[in-house]
Design a protein around this motif. Structure first.
Motif, short mmCIF file in Angstrom:
data_model
loop_
_atom_site.label_atom_id
_atom_site.label_comp_id
_atom_site.label_asym_id
_atom_site.label_seq_id
_atom_site.Cartn_x
_atom_site.Cartn_y
_atom_site.Cartn_z
N ILE A 215 0.84 -1.20 0.00
CA ILE A 215 0.00 0.00 0.00
C ILE A 215 0.87 1.25 0.00
O ILE A 215 0.60 2.22 -0.72
N ARG A 218 2.28 1.84 -3.40
CA ARG A 218 1.27 2.44 -4.28
C ARG A 218 1.09 3.91 -3.96
O ARG A 218 0.99 4.74 -4.86
N ARG A 219 1.05 4.24 -2.66
CA ARG A 219 0.80 5.63 -2.26
C ARG A 219 1.94 6.56 -2.68
O ARG A 219 1.71 7.71 -3.06
N THR A 293 -3.60 -5.34 -1.41
CA THR A 293 -4.51 -4.86 -2.46
C THR A 293 -5.93 -4.61 -1.94
O THR A 293 -6.74 -4.00 -2.64
N ARG A 296 -6.93 0.15 2.06
CA ARG A 296 -6.69 1.42 1.35
C ARG A 296 -5.47 2.15 1.89
O ARG A 296 -4.82 2.90 1.17
N THR A 297 -5.18 1.99 3.20
CA THR A 297 -4.06 2.70 3.81
C THR A 297 -3.18 1.71 4.57
O THR A 297 -3.66 0.65 5.01
N GLN A 300 -4.63 0.81 7.96
CA GLN A 300 -5.67 -0.21 7.96
C GLN A 300 -5.06 -1.61 7.96
O GLN A 300 -5.54 -2.51 8.68
N HIS A 383 -4.13 -3.04 -9.96
CA HIS A 383 -3.64 -1.78 -9.37
C HIS A 383 -2.50 -1.22 -10.20
O HIS A 383 -2.39 0.00 -10.35
#
Length: 386
Positions: A215, A218-219, A293, A296-297, A300, A383
């Motif tokens: 995550i 990705r961020r 995947t 979201r963060t 989490q 993604h």
């Protein structure tokens, strides 16, 4: 850049995180120690020995009690003090050697050794058996002395000296326990219980929490920058998957090594145990990539993933044997891969099974791993495309 390069880069980033290292290395070992110490039961008992007389036979009895593996002996002076310690639970029992013990044994007369304790306590019977064994060793010499004096003649002192010389030369009676067609449904107690179950639990939990790394990548747009290089999406996916597999295997090897070298855990048939470790690492790998995947963060993944993994571990028998829960709960537990992994370890450690004996469990776990990896890689590919 290829899959190995991506994997090495991701692995280095993960291992530089001190929090991640704590969960991978320190926490599992601490839990293995705590659960193992709690589940091991009692194999050594604290006892007081009150010596009210003296002499070589009394000294021999105290020495025999001190050599008994099941007893931790504390020589005290007063019966009242020993009885108080027993009442408080500080000691399992107190042995009282009477003043005339040495003279009675030397003369071949009957004598009594006192034992202070709670007859209803579970430890009392074990202590009594251990003390009786030490006393019986001297009683055997006394009985041999009486027999020789009464049937053969001669002085009791000479016959006793002869019996004491011959006693060590006699072969003890050996008792061998053999389990025929063993069907134990429980892992052995102690560290042999905590080490394999904690391996199953923590590899899965840390994999779920480790999804935060994907995550974060990705961020930060790392995948977009990688896409600008001459590297295919399939190599990125393979690299991330290899990184998670490496982390799962590293943690598994740490737990197996510490369990075997420090706590004396016998992991069973080596090829079967190694195969089970690798297959379970693949299950954890699929769960970790999928976690990266789904959430979201990163917060989490690290806050929701571990509780989910803990709940799955409870249902799957990592906290307690599924044999003690209702059939419906046992069936529910086997909807999760944890139960199949614990079943496999039970076969290896409690029944002495081999690779063929856990073939069914390995096949089911491989199925879980395949489904998780297929779904996880498909979502990760989506993604990357997005």
């Amino acid at each position: 850049m290829n899959a190995r390069t991506v994997a090495a880069t991701s692995l280095r980033r993960y291992l530089r995180d001190r929090t991640a290292l704590f969960f991978v290395v320190v926490l599992p070992i601490v839990v293995v120690v705590l659960v193992g110490a709690t589940a091991r039961g009692f194999d050594r008992f604290e006892v007081a020995v009150v010596v009210q007389g003296d002499g070589p036979r009394t000294d021999d009895l105290v020495a025999a009690l001190e050599r008994t593996p099941a007893l931790q002996v504390h020589v005290v002076d007063e019966v009242d003090a020993a009885a108080t310690s027993v009442r408080r639970g500080e000691l399992s029992a107190a042995v009282v050697v009477p003043p005339a013990y040495d003279a009675d044994v030397a003369a071949g007369h009957p004598t009594t050794v006192g034992l202070v304790g709670d007859p209803n306590a579970g430890s009392f019977a074990a202590v009594r058996a251990a003390v009786a064994s030490a006393v019986d060793d001297q009683g055997a010499v006394a009985q041999a002395t009486r027999f020789a004096t009464g049937r053969v003649g001669g002085s009791a002192a000479a016959n006793r000296s002869r019996a004491e010389r011959l006693a060590p030369t006699l072969d003890p009676v050996a008792v061998t326990t053999t389990s025929v067609d063993a069907r134990a449904d429980y892992l052995p107690e102690g560290f042999s219980y905590s080490a394999p179950t904690m391996l199953v639990l923590f590899v899965f939990i840390n994999s779920l929490a480790g999804g935060a790394a994907i995550i974060e990548s990705r961020r930060l747009g790392i995948y977009e920058r990688v896409a600008a290089a001459p590297v295919r999406r399939g190599e990125v996916i393979a690299g991330e998957t290899l990184a998670y597999l490496g982390i799962a295997l590293i943690q598994s090897l740490i737990i197996v090594g510490i369990g075997g070298l420090v706590f004396g855990v016998d992991w069973g048939d080596p090829p079967a145990a190694a195969t089970l470790v690798v297959v379970w690492a693949l299950v954890g790998t699929g769960a970790g990539v999928l976690s990266g995947t789904l959430f979201r963060t990163p917060e989490q993944a690290t806050s929701i993933g571990p509780p989910l993994g803990m709940a799955a571990g409870m249902l799957g028998g990592c906290m307690w044997p599924l044999e003690i829960v209702p059939p419906a709960m046992k069936a529910l537990g086997h909807l999760l891969p944890h139960a199949w992994a614990v079943d496999a370890w039970t076969i290896l450690l409690a029944r002495g099974g081999g690779l063929a004996d856990i073939a069914t469990q390995l096949a089911v776990l491989a199925g879980f791993a395949a489904v998780l990896l297929v779904v996880a890689t498909a979502r990760l590919r989506a993604h990357l495309v997005a």
